[in-house]
Design a protein around this motif. Structure first.
Motif, PDB file in Angstrom:
ATOM      1  N   ASN A  31      20.863  65.052  71.408  1.00 17.09           N
ATOM      2  CA  ASN A  31      21.796  64.470  70.445  1.00 17.09           C
ATOM      3  C   ASN A  31      22.508  63.234  70.978  1.00 17.09           C
ATOM      4  O   ASN A  31      23.400  62.705  70.312  1.00 17.09           O
TER       5      ASN A  31
ATOM      6  N   ARG B  72      25.590  63.675  67.186  1.00 15.87           N
ATOM      7  CA  ARG B  72      24.998  64.739  66.372  1.00 15.87           C
ATOM      8  C   ARG B  72      24.871  64.304  64.909  1.00 15.87           C
ATOM      9  O   ARG B  72      23.857  64.552  64.252  1.00 15.87           O
ATOM     10  N   ARG B  73      25.922  63.672  64.405  1.00 13.63           N
ATOM     11  CA  ARG B  73      25.868  63.225  63.016  1.00 13.63           C
ATOM     12  C   ARG B  73      24.769  62.182  62.817  1.00 13.63           C
ATOM     13  O   ARG B  73      24.041  62.217  61.820  1.00 13.63           O
TER      14      ARG B  73
ATOM     15  N   SER C  38      13.081  63.009  70.691  1.00 13.41           N
ATOM     16  CA  SER C  38      13.805  61.782  70.334  1.00 13.41           C
ATOM     17  C   SER C  38      12.855  60.610  70.125  1.00 13.41           C
ATOM     18  O   SER C  38      13.073  59.769  69.242  1.00 13.41           O
TER      19      SER C  38
ATOM     20  N   ASP D 151      20.715  64.836  76.724  1.00 10.93           N
ATOM     21  CA  ASP D 151      20.972  65.609  75.513  1.00 10.93           C
ATOM     22  C   ASP D 151      20.186  65.009  74.353  1.00 10.93           C
ATOM     23  O   ASP D 151      20.224  63.794  74.128  1.00 10.93           O
TER      24      ASP D 151
ATOM     25  N   SER E 189      26.445  72.430  63.618  1.00 12.58           N
ATOM     26  CA  SER E 189      26.253  71.354  64.584  1.00 12.58           C
ATOM     27  C   SER E 189      27.589  70.755  65.014  1.00 12.58           C
ATOM     28  O   SER E 189      27.840  70.537  66.205  1.00 12.58           O
TER      29      SER E 189
ATOM     30  N   ALA F 202      29.590  71.000  68.714  1.00 12.56           N
ATOM     31  CA  ALA F 202      30.018  69.805  69.442  1.00 12.56           C
ATOM     32  C   ALA F 202      31.480  69.914  69.859  1.00 12.56           C
ATOM     33  O   ALA F 202      31.857  69.527  70.972  1.00 12.56           O
TER      34      ALA F 202
ATOM     35  N   ARG G 207      22.042  61.797  64.553  1.00 12.62           N
ATOM     36  CA  ARG G 207      20.720  62.413  64.640  1.00 12.62           C
ATOM     37  C   ARG G 207      20.396  63.176  63.358  1.00 12.62           C
ATOM     38  O   ARG G 207      19.271  63.077  62.831  1.00 12.62           O
ATOM     39  N   LEU G 208      21.360  63.965  62.840  1.00  7.38           N
ATOM     40  CA  LEU G 208      21.107  64.707  61.615  1.00  7.38           C
ATOM     41  C   LEU G 208      20.810  63.761  60.454  1.00  7.38           C
ATOM     42  O   LEU G 208      19.900  64.002  59.650  1.00  7.38           O
TER      43      LEU G 208
END
Length: 727
Positions: A593, A639-640, A384, A591, A667, A671, A642-643
């Motif tokens: 994410n 998650r979104r 991260s 996490d 992904s 989730a 991060r992607l």
């Protein structure tokens, strides 16, 4: 079908002369199926120009258009002569400019271009694009005059005149029709030698009934081969000249907009008015059949709004629904868009076909995607902190590009000197980083990348960076409007637009406009509204930003600035939401994410949680959010986010390939399968099963070969998460 009212017309091709002084054998006006030019007036009449101007102004006002482009066209528009050209420009400017910004352009073969024409163009700021097919041999293959003579020397002479200092600002670029019999590198080198602001490579107008020449190499994709050879040369040269076809593919492969009507799914925003005042659809349709562009409308009896509702116009505004079934199944449709509408025509199925250049367009998009893919492992995928640093570097790169556009402005020169000074000192660099990582700087940087930079915004950013770093400085600039917003700090109400100065002296700073300085934070004047921060139990602080002018980058409306009571209620909801999150998922911050925003922006009631089109570290939260809804939605948004952030700094897969959609699906469904206690177990099980299928497909071919080392690392991470679901 999408309502055409959603996509207002922004461009008008105005035919001011219907004849030409060249006899190009690939011309869609004179050499293709539509021969209606024979019945058109040679020159547009003053009465028709007046009707066009009136109708255009009415439409721009009705649609509240910020700007509209008019492209003077033909035939050959220069044959109208400089006096008629001045009359046309005068009428358009006098009627349309009071309503909206008018962008005048001209597309010409250049043969007749002289100083007398350029003086008219300079008077009305008419930008000029010139057709030239490359070097002498390439150009003279098709572009001869009516006596069979070369046009090359006359066109190059016109370009050289246009490049002279007094007219250079009018030079729009060069348009080249591709002929695969020509040497692609020689063509590109000849065009770039003329230093154009932009190059457009156009496929020769063809249909399934009248297909393009096949080329000599025997390749099934000769036009893709030709364009990819140009692309390789363009890359080798450092992309010094924008090439619209390539820039459009590069944009759409990364999820951006199409930049040309010839490719992509962007709705058409174009109208054509002929010399007799008749409304027509795109000129390229002349290659389909006689009368193909006709609408039955004209400017004397109909307005632009009626034209925009014509079925033919609406057919080119329906996005993915407007392409053939074959195209809808194609993995490159977002970039290709089914090709130019006219190139889809066949007498059997009309326009319900892929482009006659289908194989070439697919090979071109896939070839560009393969060439631009970085296949090495990016550290940002694994850590991260590395992702944060990569994002910070991206912001620095974008800011450096913005500086290039602002260089020469004396106000900005002082701000840039400050930013360089802050960046070079370990003590003050964190102050600069606090602004570079603010999520609402990114939209301003993107705007500067695609158009004029918002100088007051960047001056305010520099001033705010100085405040954070406590760096002594005075910066001044012309501020529009009645509010001065300093990013991350707050907003000062101004008595009106005008010159402002921000002076920083250690922990104290002040803003001056017209009258004496307003000292902040010492005086805390009534005109100053400071942004609020909320402390969390972990010691982290959330900035509540309900005032930044660039915060409206969410898919839902943002709230207006909150009053004291509303702000207190909103911060209480946030504290309760994070308290519930810590209770239900005590390890959530570990996490990779996890979404830990530094900035939260209040959204309109009922909007839930949203991510905006900005960098990692921001979250839109509805003013009436319930803590339980917050806890349910945050993991998926993390998650979104991060992607999205990873894709901005690393290639996870070949752009445009199915592998990207499979990564998203795996992904998101993982989730959902790791939902909080109390979630529907059936939905969780089905989500896990969907994730498993996506992961299996990613492990197989061709998807795995489309993954980079970064993408395979992410796949391994997702596999491990999925296995943990059974533990």
């Amino acid at each position: 079908m999408t309502d055409s009212a959603d996509f207002p017309l922004q461009q008008l091709v105005l035919k001011i002369h219907s004849r030409c002084d060249l006899a190009c054998d690939h011309c869609y006006v004179y050499e293709h199926a539509d021969q209606t030019w024979r019945a058109k007036p040679v020159v547009i009449s003053p009465e028709t120009v007046a009707a066009v101007a009136r109708r255009l102004a009415e439409y721009a006002e009705a649609k509240s258009l910020d700007s509209i482009s008019v492209i003077l066209h033909g035939g050959e528009p220069l044959l109208a002569g400089p006096a008629r050209l001045r009359d046309i420009c005068t009428e358009l400017k006098s009627v349309v400019s009071p309503v909206t910004a008018l962008d005048l352009r001209m597309h010409t073969n250049g043969v007749q271009l002289r100083r007398k024409h350029l003086e008219v163009c300079r008077e009305f700021d008419v930008k000029i694009g010139i057709s030239l097919d490359g070097d002498r041999a390439a150009n003279d293959r098709h572009r001869l005059d009516r006596r069979g003579r070369s046009s090359y020397d006359r066109v190059v002479q016109a370009v050289e005149l246009l490049r002279s200092p007094e007219y250079r600002h009018l030079y729009l670029g060069l348009l080249c029709t591709v002929d695969v019999a020509n040497d692609p590198v020689a063509v590109h080198d000849a065009l770039t030698a003329l230093d154009p602001p932009r190059i457009d490579y156009l496929l020769p107008h063809s249909t399934w009934d009248s297909p393009p020449p096949p080329g000599r190499s025997g390749s099934p994709t000769p036009y893709a081969d030709w364009l990819l050879a140009v692309f390789d040369r363009w890359q080798e040269q450092g992309r010094t000249v924008p090439v619209r076809t390539f820039d459009s593919v590069l944009s759409t492969l990364r999820g951006g907009p199409s930049l040309t009507e010839a490719m992509g799914l962007a709705p058409s925003d174009l109208a054509v008015v002929e010399t007799d005042g008749s409304f027509e659809q795109a000129d390229s349709l002349k290659t389909a059949f006689d009368g193909a562009p006709a609408t039955g409308y004209d400017v004397l009896r109909h307005g632009f709004e009626e034209f925009a509702a014509h079925p033919g116009v609406r057919a080119r505004q329906s996005g993915i629904a407007g392409v053939s079934e074959t195209c809808r199944r194609c993995p490159v449709v977002e970039s290709c868009g089914g090709g130019l509408y006219a190139h889809r025509f066949s007498s059997e199925r009309q326009f319900d076909n892929p482009s006659v250049f289908c194989a070439d367009l697919k090979a071109l998009v896939e070839g560009i995607a393969d060439r631009i893919t970085q296949r090495d492992l990016a550290p940002a995928v694994l850590n991260s902190d590395e992702l944060f640093l990569a994002q910070l570097q991206l912001d620095r790169t974008l800011l450096a590009r913005t500086h290039t556009g602002l260089a020469g402005d004396p106000d900005w020169a002082a701000a840039w000197d400050l930013l360089v000074r802050l960046d070079s000192d370990e003590r003050t660099a964190p102050g600069l980083n606090a602004l570079l990582t603010h999520p609402y700087l990114r939209p301003a940087l993107h705007r500067a990348w695609h158009g004029p930079a918002d100088l007051p915004r960047f001056m305010a950013m520099a001033a705010a960076a100085a405040v954070h770093a406590r760096e002594p400085v005075t910066l001044g600039w012309d501020q529009p409007g009645t509010e001065l917003h300093l990013p991350t700090l707050g907003t000062l109400a101004l008595p009106g637009p005008g010159r402002v100065e921000v002076t920083v002296a250690g922990a104290q700073w002040s803003i001056r406009q017209h009258r004496g300085p307003v000292h902040v934070p010492a005086e805390r004047p009534a005109e100053w509204r400071e942004l609020t921060s909320v402390e969390r139990g972990t010691g982290a602080a959330l900035l509540i930003d309900d005032a930044d002018p660039y915060r409206s980058c969410y898919p839902v409306p943002v709230s207006d600035p909150l009053g004291d009571a509303e702000l207190a209620g909103f911060t209480a909801r946030l504290r309760a939401a994070y308290g519930l999150l810590d209770e239900q998922r005590p390890e959530w911050q570990k996490d990779i994410n996890a979404l830990e925003p530094a900035t939260v922006t209040p959204l309109a009631a009922g909007s839930g949680l949203q991510l905006g089109s900005h960098r990692l570290g921001a979250l839109g939260v509805a003013v009436d959010i319930e803590p339980a809804a917050f806890v349910r939605a945050l993991p998926l948004l993390g998650r979104r986010a991060r992607l999205t952030a990873l894709r901005e700094v690393a290639d996870l897969h070949v752009p445009g390939s199915r592998a990207g959609r499979l990564l998203d699906r795996a992904s998101e469904t993982i989730a959902e399968a790791v939902a909080p206690a109390g979630a529907d177990p059936v939905h969780r099980r089905r989500s896990a099963e969907t994730a498993a299928r996506a992961l299996d497909e990613l492990d197989g071919e061709p998807a795995r070969s489309h993954l980079t080392a970064s993408g395979r690392a992410l796949l391994a991470e997702l596999r491990e998460e999925h296995r943990a679901l059974d533990d």
